[in-house]
Design a protein around this motif. Structure first.
Motif, PDB file in Angstrom:
ATOM      1  N   LEU A  44      24.530  -6.501 -14.691  1.00 21.56           N
ATOM      2  CA  LEU A  44      25.134  -6.988 -15.925  1.00 21.56           C
ATOM      3  C   LEU A  44      24.344  -8.190 -16.426  1.00 21.56           C
ATOM      4  CD1 LEU A  44      28.896  -6.881 -14.892  1.00 21.56           C
ATOM      5  CD2 LEU A  44      27.552  -5.094 -16.007  1.00 21.56           C
ATOM      6  N   GLN A  45      24.059  -8.187 -17.711  1.00 19.15           N
ATOM      7  CA  GLN A  45      23.313  -9.282 -18.319  1.00 19.15           C
ATOM      8  C   GLN A  45      24.144  -9.884 -19.428  1.00 19.15           C
ATOM      9  OE1 GLN A  45      20.133 -10.399 -17.388  1.00 19.15           O
ATOM     10  NE2 GLN A  45      20.531 -12.075 -18.829  1.00 19.15           N
ATOM     11  N   ALA A  46      24.614 -11.112 -19.201  1.00 20.82           N
ATOM     12  CA  ALA A  46      25.441 -11.799 -20.196  1.00 20.82           C
ATOM     13  C   ALA A  46      24.585 -12.722 -21.050  1.00 20.82           C
ATOM     14  CB  ALA A  46      26.533 -12.599 -19.503  1.00 20.82           C
ATOM     15  N   SER A  47      24.962 -12.848 -22.306  1.00 20.70           N
ATOM     16  CA  SER A  47      24.243 -13.735 -23.217  1.00 20.70           C
ATOM     17  C   SER A  47      25.169 -14.169 -24.335  1.00 20.70           C
ATOM     18  CB  SER A  47      23.016 -13.028 -23.789  1.00 20.70           C
ATOM     19  OG  SER A  47      23.402 -11.881 -24.526  1.00 20.70           O
ATOM     20  N   GLY A  48      24.712 -15.156 -25.104  1.00 20.60           N
ATOM     21  CA  GLY A  48      25.434 -15.561 -26.297  1.00 20.60           C
ATOM     22  C   GLY A  48      26.128 -16.905 -26.223  1.00 20.60           C
TER      23      GLY A  48
ATOM     24  N   GLN B 165      34.201 -11.642 -28.851  1.00 19.77           N
ATOM     25  CA  GLN B 165      34.174 -12.455 -30.054  1.00 19.77           C
ATOM     26  C   GLN B 165      35.185 -13.570 -29.887  1.00 19.77           C
ATOM     27  OE1 GLN B 165      32.219 -12.251 -32.912  1.00 19.77           O
ATOM     28  NE2 GLN B 165      33.202 -14.184 -33.444  1.00 19.77           N
ATOM     29  N   MET B 166      34.711 -14.798 -29.973  1.00 20.64           N
ATOM     30  CA  MET B 166      35.572 -15.955 -29.751  1.00 20.64           C
ATOM     31  C   MET B 166      35.650 -16.763 -31.041  1.00 20.64           C
ATOM     32  SD  MET B 166      34.265 -17.090 -25.948  1.00 20.64           S
ATOM     33  CE  MET B 166      32.678 -17.633 -26.547  1.00 20.64           C
TER      34      MET B 166
ATOM     35  N   LEU C 263      31.800 -17.977 -31.506  1.00 18.78           N
ATOM     36  CA  LEU C 263      30.658 -17.481 -30.760  1.00 18.78           C
ATOM     37  C   LEU C 263      30.935 -16.033 -30.370  1.00 18.78           C
ATOM     38  CD1 LEU C 263      29.725 -20.297 -28.172  1.00 18.78           C
ATOM     39  CD2 LEU C 263      28.305 -19.495 -30.079  1.00 18.78           C
ATOM     40  N   ARG C 264      29.874 -15.255 -30.184  1.00 16.71           N
ATOM     41  CA  ARG C 264      30.027 -13.907 -29.663  1.00 16.71           C
ATOM     42  C   ARG C 264      29.187 -13.748 -28.413  1.00 16.71           C
ATOM     43  NH1 ARG C 264      28.735  -7.871 -32.055  1.00 16.71           N
ATOM     44  NH2 ARG C 264      26.582  -8.489 -31.578  1.00 16.71           N
ATOM     45  N   LEU C 265      29.842 -13.409 -27.337  1.00 16.63           N
ATOM     46  CA  LEU C 265      29.161 -13.143 -26.082  1.00 16.63           C
ATOM     47  C   LEU C 265      28.887 -11.655 -25.950  1.00 16.63           C
ATOM     48  CD1 LEU C 265      31.221 -15.387 -23.622  1.00 16.63           C
ATOM     49  CD2 LEU C 265      29.308 -16.018 -25.116  1.00 16.63           C
TER      50      LEU C 265
END
Length: 125
Positions: free
Chosen positions: A3-7, A81-82, A17-19
């Motif tokens: 898993l690769q998280a970003s944002g 989506q935050m 912000l959107r992760l």
């Protein structure tokens, strides 16, 4: 499954912000994707989850109405989506994947087999 998280990033209170969390592959070992977060000195806590197949979504009370989890099956990617961010949302956000057998388990970090590296979200007041 990797898993690769970003944002993540720095944002003022009230901002958005959107992760993103990209999974390397789909597998029968995963039917739920989730986001957790961990603030300094605190335990990792559940934020949101979604199933790959049925579209069901689940949220922590603290983010309900402000955060939205969604998925793009074609891209094997889950988004968070935050909106209306608050200083108390400041944390490292982790995406997680696993096969959840009991409904209450989706809120428990130990039930997830795969984790991303985490992305820092800082909300300034």
């Amino acid at each position: 499954v990797q898993l690769q998280a970003s944002g993540g990033g720095l944002v003022q209170a009230g901002g958005s912000l959107r992760l993103s969390c990209a999974a390397s592959a789909r597998t029968f070992r995963v039917d739920v994707m989730a986001w957790f977060r961990q603030a300094p000195g605190k335990e990792r806590e559940f934020v949101a989850a979604t199933s790959w197949s049925g579209g069901s979504t689940y949220y922590a009370d603290s983010v309900k109405g402000r955060f939205t989890i969604s998925r793009d099956n074609a891209k094997n990617t889950v988004y968070l989506q935050m909106n209306s961010l608050k200083p108390e949302d400041t944390a490292v956000y982790y995406c997680a994947a696993g096969r959840i057998y009991y409904s209450g388990s989706r809120y428990v970090p130990d039930e997830y087999d795969y984790w991303g590296q985490g992305t820092l979200v800082t909300v300034s007041s």
